[in-house]
Design a protein around this motif. Structure first.
Motif, PDB file in Angstrom:
ATOM      1  N   PRO A   1       1.005  -1.740  -0.529  1.00  0.00           N
ATOM      2  CA  PRO A   1       0.100  -0.269   0.082  1.00  0.00           C
ATOM      3  C   PRO A   1       0.913   1.160   0.242  1.00  0.00           C
ATOM      4  O   PRO A   1       0.097   2.406  -0.549  1.00  0.00           O
ATOM      5  CB  PRO A   1      -0.906  -0.141   0.840  1.00  0.00           C
ATOM      6  CG  PRO A   1      -0.623  -1.522   1.519  1.00  0.00           C
ATOM      7  CD  PRO A   1       0.288  -1.978   1.423  1.00  0.00           C
ATOM      8  N   VAL A   2       1.964   0.616   0.816  1.00  0.00           N
ATOM      9  CA  VAL A   2       2.876   2.466   1.066  1.00  0.00           C
ATOM     10  C   VAL A   2       3.601   2.896  -0.302  1.00  0.00           C
ATOM     11  O   VAL A   2       3.526   3.827  -0.679  1.00  0.00           O
ATOM     12  CB  VAL A   2       4.178   2.302   1.539  1.00  0.00           C
ATOM     13  CG1 VAL A   2       4.744   3.267   1.804  1.00  0.00           C
ATOM     14  CG2 VAL A   2       3.688   1.881   2.992  1.00  0.00           C
ATOM     15  N   ILE A   3       3.590   1.945  -0.923  1.00  0.00           N
ATOM     16  CA  ILE A   3       4.361   2.161  -2.626  1.00  0.00           C
ATOM     17  C   ILE A   3       3.100   2.235  -3.941  1.00  0.00           C
ATOM     18  O   ILE A   3       4.068   2.862  -4.682  1.00  0.00           O
ATOM     19  CB  ILE A   3       4.896   0.144  -2.737  1.00  0.00           C
ATOM     20  CG1 ILE A   3       5.769   0.304  -2.210  1.00  0.00           C
ATOM     21  CG2 ILE A   3       5.709   1.153  -4.731  1.00  0.00           C
ATOM     22  CD1 ILE A   3       7.394   1.392  -1.802  1.00  0.00           C
ATOM     23  N   MET A   4       2.170   1.570  -3.418  1.00  0.00           N
ATOM     24  CA  MET A   4       1.257   1.677  -4.817  1.00  0.00           C
ATOM     25  C   MET A   4       0.803   3.743  -4.408  1.00  0.00           C
ATOM     26  O   MET A   4       0.907   4.217  -5.152  1.00  0.00           O
ATOM     27  CB  MET A   4       0.261   1.603  -4.202  1.00  0.00           C
ATOM     28  CG  MET A   4       0.127   0.269  -4.337  1.00  0.00           C
ATOM     29  SD  MET A   4      -2.025  -1.171  -4.579  1.00  0.00           S
ATOM     30  CE  MET A   4      -1.782  -1.079  -2.733  1.00  0.00           C
ATOM     31  N   VAL A   5       0.262   5.167  -3.347  1.00  0.00           N
ATOM     32  CA  VAL A   5       0.938   6.121  -2.547  1.00  0.00           C
ATOM     33  C   VAL A   5       1.722   6.740  -2.767  1.00  0.00           C
ATOM     34  O   VAL A   5       1.470   7.503  -3.989  1.00  0.00           O
ATOM     35  CB  VAL A   5       0.482   5.560  -0.973  1.00  0.00           C
ATOM     36  CG1 VAL A   5       0.345   7.582  -1.648  1.00  0.00           C
ATOM     37  CG2 VAL A   5      -1.048   5.010  -0.908  1.00  0.00           C
TER      38      VAL A   5
ATOM     39  N   VAL B   1       4.214   3.027 -14.679  1.00  0.00           N
ATOM     40  CA  VAL B   1       3.538   3.122 -13.594  1.00  0.00           C
ATOM     41  C   VAL B   1       2.249   2.672 -13.371  1.00  0.00           C
ATOM     42  O   VAL B   1       1.980   2.291 -12.442  1.00  0.00           O
ATOM     43  CB  VAL B   1       3.716   4.763 -12.748  1.00  0.00           C
ATOM     44  CG1 VAL B   1       2.914   5.131 -12.260  1.00  0.00           C
ATOM     45  CG2 VAL B   1       5.146   5.083 -13.294  1.00  0.00           C
ATOM     46  N   PHE B   2       1.411   2.880 -13.594  1.00  0.00           N
ATOM     47  CA  PHE B   2       0.137   2.744 -13.830  1.00  0.00           C
ATOM     48  C   PHE B   2       0.308   0.746 -13.852  1.00  0.00           C
ATOM     49  O   PHE B   2      -0.616   0.423 -13.202  1.00  0.00           O
ATOM     50  CB  PHE B   2      -0.916   3.106 -14.554  1.00  0.00           C
ATOM     51  CG  PHE B   2      -1.477   4.639 -14.090  1.00  0.00           C
ATOM     52  CD1 PHE B   2      -1.645   4.749 -13.215  1.00  0.00           C
ATOM     53  CD2 PHE B   2      -0.586   5.657 -14.997  1.00  0.00           C
ATOM     54  CE1 PHE B   2      -2.263   6.633 -13.002  1.00  0.00           C
ATOM     55  CE2 PHE B   2      -1.354   7.320 -15.020  1.00  0.00           C
ATOM     56  CZ  PHE B   2      -1.199   7.265 -13.851  1.00  0.00           C
ATOM     57  N   SER B   3       0.521   0.302 -14.864  1.00  0.00           N
ATOM     58  CA  SER B   3       0.732  -0.682 -14.850  1.00  0.00           C
ATOM     59  C   SER B   3       1.375  -1.508 -13.357  1.00  0.00           C
ATOM     60  O   SER B   3       1.056  -2.322 -12.627  1.00  0.00           O
ATOM     61  CB  SER B   3       1.321  -1.739 -16.059  1.00  0.00           C
ATOM     62  OG  SER B   3       1.242  -1.388 -16.917  1.00  0.00           O
ATOM     63  N   LEU B   4       2.773  -0.678 -12.577  1.00  0.00           N
ATOM     64  CA  LEU B   4       2.825  -1.517 -11.584  1.00  0.00           C
ATOM     65  C   LEU B   4       2.238  -0.761 -10.234  1.00  0.00           C
ATOM     66  O   LEU B   4       1.778  -2.207  -8.975  1.00  0.00           O
ATOM     67  CB  LEU B   4       3.862  -0.642 -11.307  1.00  0.00           C
ATOM     68  CG  LEU B   4       4.877  -0.885 -10.062  1.00  0.00           C
ATOM     69  CD1 LEU B   4       5.636  -2.411  -9.726  1.00  0.00           C
ATOM     70  CD2 LEU B   4       5.991   0.235  -9.676  1.00  0.00           C
ATOM     71  N   VAL B   5       1.453  -0.411 -10.253  1.00  0.00           N
ATOM     72  CA  VAL B   5       0.501   0.038  -9.237  1.00  0.00           C
ATOM     73  C   VAL B   5      -0.823  -1.405  -9.087  1.00  0.00           C
ATOM     74  O   VAL B   5      -1.209  -1.542  -8.375  1.00  0.00           O
ATOM     75  CB  VAL B   5      -0.408   1.325  -9.735  1.00  0.00           C
ATOM     76  CG1 VAL B   5      -1.745   1.979  -8.205  1.00  0.00           C
ATOM     77  CG2 VAL B   5       0.431   2.254  -9.752  1.00  0.00           C
ATOM     78  N   ALA B   6      -1.661  -1.465 -10.442  1.00  0.00           N
ATOM     79  CA  ALA B   6      -2.540  -2.481 -11.277  1.00  0.00           C
ATOM     80  C   ALA B   6      -1.906  -3.985 -10.372  1.00  0.00           C
ATOM     81  O   ALA B   6      -2.671  -4.355  -9.644  1.00  0.00           O
ATOM     82  CB  ALA B   6      -2.657  -2.339 -12.545  1.00  0.00           C
ATOM     83  N   LYS B   7      -0.505  -3.483 -10.846  1.00  0.00           N
ATOM     84  CA  LYS B   7      -0.177  -5.399 -10.240  1.00  0.00           C
ATOM     85  C   LYS B   7      -0.315  -5.391  -8.721  1.00  0.00           C
ATOM     86  O   LYS B   7      -0.338  -6.329  -8.075  1.00  0.00           O
ATOM     87  CB  LYS B   7       1.247  -5.232 -10.746  1.00  0.00           C
ATOM     88  CG  LYS B   7       1.682  -6.929 -10.447  1.00  0.00           C
ATOM     89  CD  LYS B   7       3.236  -6.913 -10.984  1.00  0.00           C
ATOM     90  CE  LYS B   7       3.794  -8.597 -10.281  1.00  0.00           C
ATOM     91  NZ  LYS B   7       3.644  -8.667  -9.313  1.00  0.00           N
ATOM     92  N   LEU B   8       0.470  -4.253  -8.184  1.00  0.00           N
ATOM     93  CA  LEU B   8       0.532  -4.107  -6.424  1.00  0.00           C
ATOM     94  C   LEU B   8      -1.023  -4.416  -5.878  1.00  0.00           C
ATOM     95  O   LEU B   8      -0.946  -5.175  -5.167  1.00  0.00           O
ATOM     96  CB  LEU B   8       1.564  -2.910  -6.307  1.00  0.00           C
ATOM     97  CG  LEU B   8       2.967  -3.055  -6.318  1.00  0.00           C
ATOM     98  CD1 LEU B   8       3.401  -1.833  -5.810  1.00  0.00           C
ATOM     99  CD2 LEU B   8       3.780  -4.313  -5.336  1.00  0.00           C
TER     100      LEU B   8
ATOM    101  N   ALA C   1       1.081  11.632 -10.892  1.00  0.00           N
ATOM    102  CA  ALA C   1       0.321  12.947 -10.433  1.00  0.00           C
ATOM    103  C   ALA C   1       1.408  13.632 -10.823  1.00  0.00           C
ATOM    104  O   ALA C   1       0.849  14.851 -11.520  1.00  0.00           O
ATOM    105  CB  ALA C   1      -0.345  13.027  -8.891  1.00  0.00           C
ATOM    106  N   PHE C   2       2.525  13.549  -9.544  1.00  0.00           N
ATOM    107  CA  PHE C   2       3.182  15.128 -10.611  1.00  0.00           C
ATOM    108  C   PHE C   2       4.488  14.987 -12.131  1.00  0.00           C
ATOM    109  O   PHE C   2       4.617  16.257 -12.878  1.00  0.00           O
ATOM    110  CB  PHE C   2       4.365  14.560  -9.263  1.00  0.00           C
ATOM    111  CG  PHE C   2       5.852  15.549  -9.812  1.00  0.00           C
ATOM    112  CD1 PHE C   2       5.730  16.142  -9.100  1.00  0.00           C
ATOM    113  CD2 PHE C   2       6.941  15.207 -10.511  1.00  0.00           C
ATOM    114  CE1 PHE C   2       6.435  17.826  -8.922  1.00  0.00           C
ATOM    115  CE2 PHE C   2       7.853  15.972 -10.807  1.00  0.00           C
ATOM    116  CZ  PHE C   2       8.111  16.829 -10.078  1.00  0.00           C
ATOM    117  N   VAL C   3       4.070  13.820 -12.523  1.00  0.00           N
ATOM    118  CA  VAL C   3       4.698  13.319 -13.694  1.00  0.00           C
ATOM    119  C   VAL C   3       3.114  14.434 -15.067  1.00  0.00           C
ATOM    120  O   VAL C   3       3.497  14.938 -15.418  1.00  0.00           O
ATOM    121  CB  VAL C   3       5.185  12.360 -14.192  1.00  0.00           C
ATOM    122  CG1 VAL C   3       5.282  12.355 -15.990  1.00  0.00           C
ATOM    123  CG2 VAL C   3       6.907  11.578 -13.508  1.00  0.00           C
ATOM    124  N   LEU C   4       1.944  14.011 -14.514  1.00  0.00           N
ATOM    125  CA  LEU C   4       0.832  14.730 -15.634  1.00  0.00           C
ATOM    126  C   LEU C   4       1.177  15.829 -14.806  1.00  0.00           C
ATOM    127  O   LEU C   4       0.759  16.274 -16.581  1.00  0.00           O
ATOM    128  CB  LEU C   4      -0.027  14.313 -15.574  1.00  0.00           C
ATOM    129  CG  LEU C   4      -0.455  12.305 -15.353  1.00  0.00           C
ATOM    130  CD1 LEU C   4      -1.510  11.994 -14.870  1.00  0.00           C
ATOM    131  CD2 LEU C   4      -0.845  12.017 -16.769  1.00  0.00           C
TER     132      LEU C   4
END
Length: 259
Positions: free
Chosen positions: A107-111, A245-252, A118-121
């Motif tokens: 959860p920490v890494i996902m946040v 990044v979004f793929s990693l969030v989804a996997k986690l 958000a920063f990159v966007l």
């Protein structure tokens, strides 16, 4: 080598090529390669999966690093210093890994990753050439200690997305454009992968025949990805970065849900 069907060998080789491409552009190729090995070799011990993964990945990473170093303005000496610190950090992280629950870390890494996305966007200038001016000596020291040591520690402790974190951190700390950050991250990855592979090889947990075959495809993917990143520039890398990044969030999130 375990008994593997020709179809599965082809699938694993294609996965290795795709992982090499992703890793060369922005890091995170392990998000594809490691699950492919786990699914393709369900009866093989986890240690052999991890060892084989490193044996494949280091070849593609090295090929990408060489391709970048020939055409991108990479400070190889600084990259190696960061890599050696990352190697020490990963060994330290591995030492503490047994006492840390991945259920707490996910959860920490996902946040953190969502914050990064958000920063990159919201910062279109992030990752453009020398966005904050040349890096000072102090920033180089910070890169060695915090980026190398800190991300290396994370790699040994938990691991997923290490290459992506390296690209982001190098961009922020050293004011690199995303292409140069990707190139530098590859050299750092060669150092950390080499240390890990040496340990796996010493323990005899590498499927060398399969790794050699997959490594050829990983190398091709890595060199092609590096050339594409050099040709298309930071905007292309930025787009791939957000996808990873979004793929990693989804996997986690999936791992957390099914844990």
């Amino acid at each position: 080598m375990p008994d593997i069907s020709l179809t599965m060998i082809v699938v694993l080789c294609l996965a290795a090529a795709a992982a090499g491409w992703i890793d060369a552009v922005v890091g995170g190729g392990g998000l594809l390669l490691l699950p492919a090995l786990l699914l393709g070799l369900p009866n093989v011990p986890a240690a052999h999966i991890l060892g084989t993964n490193k044996a494949v990945a280091i070849v593609g990473t090295t090929g990408a690093a060489v391709t970048y170093a020939r055409k991108a303005p990479v400070d190889v000496k600084s990259a190696v210093r960061i890599g050696l610190m990352a190697l020490a950090g990963s060994m330290t992280g591995a030492f503490f890994a047994a006492g840390i629950s991945s259920d707490v870390l996910r959860p920490v890494i996902m946040v953190v990753l969502l914050g990064v996305a958000a920063f990159v966007l919201l910062r279109p200038s992030f990752g453009k050439a020398q966005a904050g001016g040349p890096a000072t000596r102090g920033r180089h020291i910070t890169a060695v200690v915090l980026v190398g040591g800190g991300i290396g520690f994370y790699d040994g402790l938990f691991g997923p997305g290490t290459g992506t974190f390296l690209v982001l951190a190098l961009t922020a700390v050293l004011h690199l454009d995303l292409v140069t950050a990707s190139a530098t991250a590859k050299i750092v990855n060669v150092c950390t992968n080499g240390g890990a592979l040496a340990m796996f090889a010493y323990q005899g947990t590498v499927l060398w025949q399969l790794a050699a075959l997959m490594a050829v495809f990983n190398l091709a993917g890595g060199m092609f990805g590096a050339r594409m990143a050099l040709k298309k520039g930071s905007e292309f890398v930025r787009g791939v970065l957000l996808v990873v990044v979004f793929s990693l969030v989804a996997k986690l999130a999936f791992d957390q849900w099914t844990a």
